[in-house]
Design a protein around this motif. Structure first.
Motif, PDB file in Angstrom:
ATOM      1  N   GLU A  94       6.931   4.828   0.688  1.00 21.34           N
ATOM      2  CA  GLU A  94       5.942   5.602   1.441  1.00 21.34           C
ATOM      3  C   GLU A  94       4.526   5.135   1.146  1.00 21.34           C
ATOM      4  N   GLU A  95       4.271   4.632  -0.071  1.00 23.45           N
ATOM      5  CA  GLU A  95       2.960   4.103  -0.410  1.00 23.45           C
ATOM      6  C   GLU A  95       2.975   2.585  -0.310  1.00 23.45           C
ATOM      7  N   SER A  96       1.801   2.012  -0.067  1.00 26.16           N
ATOM      8  CA  SER A  96       1.742   0.561   0.095  1.00 26.16           C
ATOM      9  C   SER A  96       1.559  -0.178  -1.218  1.00 26.16           C
ATOM     10  N   ASP A 118       4.090   0.496   5.990  1.00 24.32           N
ATOM     11  CA  ASP A 118       2.663   0.560   6.304  1.00 24.32           C
ATOM     12  C   ASP A 118       1.880  -0.061   5.151  1.00 24.32           C
ATOM     13  N   ASN A 120      -1.123  -0.225   4.531  1.00 22.75           N
ATOM     14  CA  ASN A 120      -2.323   0.508   4.126  1.00 22.75           C
ATOM     15  C   ASN A 120      -2.038   1.925   3.646  1.00 22.75           C
ATOM     16  N   ALA A 121      -0.790   2.349   3.682  1.00 23.04           N
ATOM     17  CA  ALA A 121      -0.464   3.738   3.358  1.00 23.04           C
ATOM     18  C   ALA A 121      -0.805   4.065   1.911  1.00 23.04           C
ATOM     19  N   ARG A 122      -1.302   5.254   1.702  1.00 22.65           N
ATOM     20  CA  ARG A 122      -1.579   5.731   0.352  1.00 22.65           C
ATOM     21  C   ARG A 122      -1.686   7.247   0.383  1.00 22.65           C
ATOM     22  N   ARG A 123      -1.690   7.835  -0.792  1.00 20.98           N
ATOM     23  CA  ARG A 123      -1.981   9.260  -0.908  1.00 20.98           C
ATOM     24  C   ARG A 123      -3.077   9.440  -1.939  1.00 20.98           C
ATOM     25  N   PRO A 128      -4.309   1.402  -2.185  1.00 23.03           N
ATOM     26  CA  PRO A 128      -3.463   0.683  -1.227  1.00 23.03           C
ATOM     27  C   PRO A 128      -3.003  -0.668  -1.765  1.00 23.03           C
TER      28      PRO A 128
END
Length: 338
Positions: A94-96, A118, A120-123, A128
């Motif tokens: 889920e995270e990049s 993705d 660029n995905a991050r939380r 990223p």
């Protein structure tokens, strides 16, 4: 998937003298699932993966197990295993930021991107992909070519406190590049819109250690045949080149502060020279900053210290001696000029 039992190659034996007719037989020993998946990933073997999957206890745990195995396959660059897992329904991360010390291979990244990852995905609080590989110019170039951005996604956090916490955890990428990248990779990021960060020069100066691998570092194998971008970035000469580039080419003030006036963030020491005084890099970087106008006696607020005072608190006698000798040379030069 139903649990399968592994039969023994040796014939079973019984002893009526030692086993009661009513004693229950011991259940078959369950194999170590993590070990099975690790072996499959290390060998990048589809057959070993099938063997491991055969021991998944229930359909309910299958998805969780597949996702766990993905996390094992990526850092081991197990392309075949990763492809098979994703084809069987495993989810991409889920995270990049894959948080792999040596960086994933382009082949692994190709597979992830082809399955919807993705880049660029991050939380909140996480960086990223590009931030995690900034030390490797080849991976930076790969990321930029495949849609990675040099500005982290705006997470639309609700409060100022949340935004500040996230900003500290995910600083401008050029601050990381200043301490980890080559000048060429730093400029590549700038050409793709990466903004300046307030601690660029500070981080560059702090990283310019006299023993910064000098061609003998963990990933530096030698000079024959030339160095890769990430190996070149480890050399002290490249770290000093970054300091010079930021000051002489980009025009960053040698007395720049690392945070807005009135702020008091942890691990923020003040001017670039304060970082040198605190972390004890090479004499070369201290000399350079002094020659370019860095003031060792400039008091930083609200901390209330100068680079000299911070050096005293840090017991950095080498820095204190260097500055005193530099001041003496300046006085002598001024005297001779008169």
């Amino acid at each position: 998937m139903a649990l399968q039992q592994v039969s023994s190659d040796a014939p079973a034996t019984t002893s009526t003298a030692s086993i009661s007719p009513t004693a229950p037989l011991a259940p078959p020993r369950r194999p170590n699932m993590i070990r099975l998946f690790l072996d499959a990933c290390k060998a990048d073997s589809g057959s070993l993966l099938s063997h491991a999957l055969a021991f998944v206890s229930s359909p309910e745990s299958e998805q969780e197990t597949l996702n766990m195995a993905v996390g094992m396959a990526i850092p081991r660059n197990a392309c075949k295993v990763l492809t098979l897992l994703l084809e069987q329904g495993a989810k991409v991360p889920e995270e990049s930021n894959l948080r792999i010390e040596e960086g994933p291979s382009p082949e692994i990244l190709d597979i992830l991107l082809a399955h919807g990852w993705d880049i660029n995905a991050r939380r909140a609080g996480l960086r990223p992909f590009l931030w995690g590989v900034v030390y490797d110019g080849d991976l930076v170039a790969y990321g930029l070519k495949n849609g990675a951005t040099t500005i982290p996604l705006d997470l639309q956090l609700a409060t100022e406190s949340e935004r500040l916490t996230d900003q500290i955890a995910c600083p401008p990428i050029l601050e990381l590049a200043a301490s980890q990248s080559t000048v060429a990779t730093f400029e590549l990021l700038r050409s793709h819109g990466a903004p300046f960060g307030p601690r660029m020069l500070h981080m560059a100066a702090q990283s310019a250690r006299a023993n910064h691998n000098n061609g003998q570092g963990r990933r530096v194998k030698g000079l024959e045949g030339g160095l890769s971008d990430k190996d070149l970035a480890l050399l002290h000469s490249e770290r000093m080149a970054m300091v010079v580039h930021i000051v002489d080419t980009l025009g960053v003030d040698p007395n720049a502060l690392d945070q807005p006036a009135g702020w008091s963030l942890g691990n923020h020491w003040g001017t670039p020279l304060c970082y040198v005084a605190h972390s004890n890099p090479s004499n070369e970087v201290a000399h350079f900053l002094l020659q370019r106008g860095a003031d060792p006696d400039l008091v930083v607020e609200p901390a209330g210290w100068s680079a000299m005072e911070l050096a005293r608190r840090s017991k950095n006698q080498r820095f204190l001696d260097l500055v005193e000798n530099w001041k003496l040379q300046q006085k002598e030069g001024l005297h001779h000029s008169n």
